[in-house]
Scaffold this active site. Structure first.
Site, PDB file in Angstrom:
ATOM      1  N   SER A  22       0.792  -1.237   0.000  1.00 42.37           N
ATOM      2  CA  SER A  22       0.000   0.000   0.000  1.00 42.37           C
ATOM      3  C   SER A  22       0.823   1.285   0.000  1.00 42.37           C
ATOM      4  CB  SER A  22      -0.971   0.022   1.182  1.00 42.37           C
ATOM      5  OG  SER A  22      -0.282   0.203   2.397  1.00 42.37           O
ATOM      6  N   LYS A  78       0.316   4.892   6.783  1.00 40.26           N
ATOM      7  CA  LYS A  78      -0.188   5.596   5.597  1.00 40.26           C
ATOM      8  C   LYS A  78       0.323   7.035   5.639  1.00 40.26           C
ATOM      9  CE  LYS A  78      -3.125   2.218   4.531  1.00 40.26           C
ATOM     10  NZ  LYS A  78      -2.620   1.164   3.732  1.00 40.26           N
TER      11      LYS A  78
END
Length: 172
Positions: A22, A78
């Site tokens: 990711s 993230k």
């Protein structure tokens, strides 16, 4: 020595292994990173007692390690994209903040992002997170709770130490 190691591991640093794609190409699966737990102040849970003192706010594009809003037992990593009080909208993969006609510069994203999201307003003390590999990231767009509260942030990713050394968060 064990006490010093415990303090460093639970108060100062967080050591993490990246499990997914990711955050490619910034951080790759299998990379090992250190994050600083004190980057935004003190946010600890010691012996069931929560200790929190905010020193500074996360900034847009910081890479942060946080407790997943839908299951706080899991840690995620993230990039901060939208800040408290901002309105976020994604059109054709491009991110717009506060009705701007110009999308955010996301030149760190490895491929052309797809999809639409929002508009949503980010609540106070919360952040909207996206993975750098947007087309392969389960991030704020897909969670039941779209936003990460400040008290869920564990630390700021500082550098990768394996397989090579790389300073993180240099994008602004």
């Amino acid at each position: 020595m064990a006490v010093i190691t415990a303090i460093i591991n639970h108060v100062v640093l967080i050591n993490a292994k990246i499990p997914s794609e990711s955050m490619e190409n910034t951080i790759m699966p299998g990379d090992r990173i250190f994050g600083c737990r004190l980057s935004y102040g003190i946010n600890l849970n010691l012996f069931g007692k929560k200790i929190m003192k905010k020193a500074r706010d996360p900034k847009r594009f910081d890479i942060v390690i946080f407790r997943y809003p839908d299951n706080e037992e899991k840690l995620f990593i993230k990039r901060v994209i939208a800040l408290p009080g901002e309105k976020i909208r994604i059109l054709d993969g491009k991110v717009y903040i506060n009705d701007s006609q110009t999308p955010l510069n996301d030149s760190f994203v490895p491929e052309i992002p797809r999809g639409n999201f929002g508009p949503y307003e980010v609540p106070e003390e919360c952040y909207f997170m996206l993975g750098d590999n947007r087309n392969h990231s389960k991030d704020s767009r897909f969670w039941n709770h779209h936003f990460v509260r400040f008290d869920q942030i564990v630390g700021k990713a500082v550098f990768r130490y394996y397989p090579t050394i790389k300073i993180l968060n240099n994008y602004t």
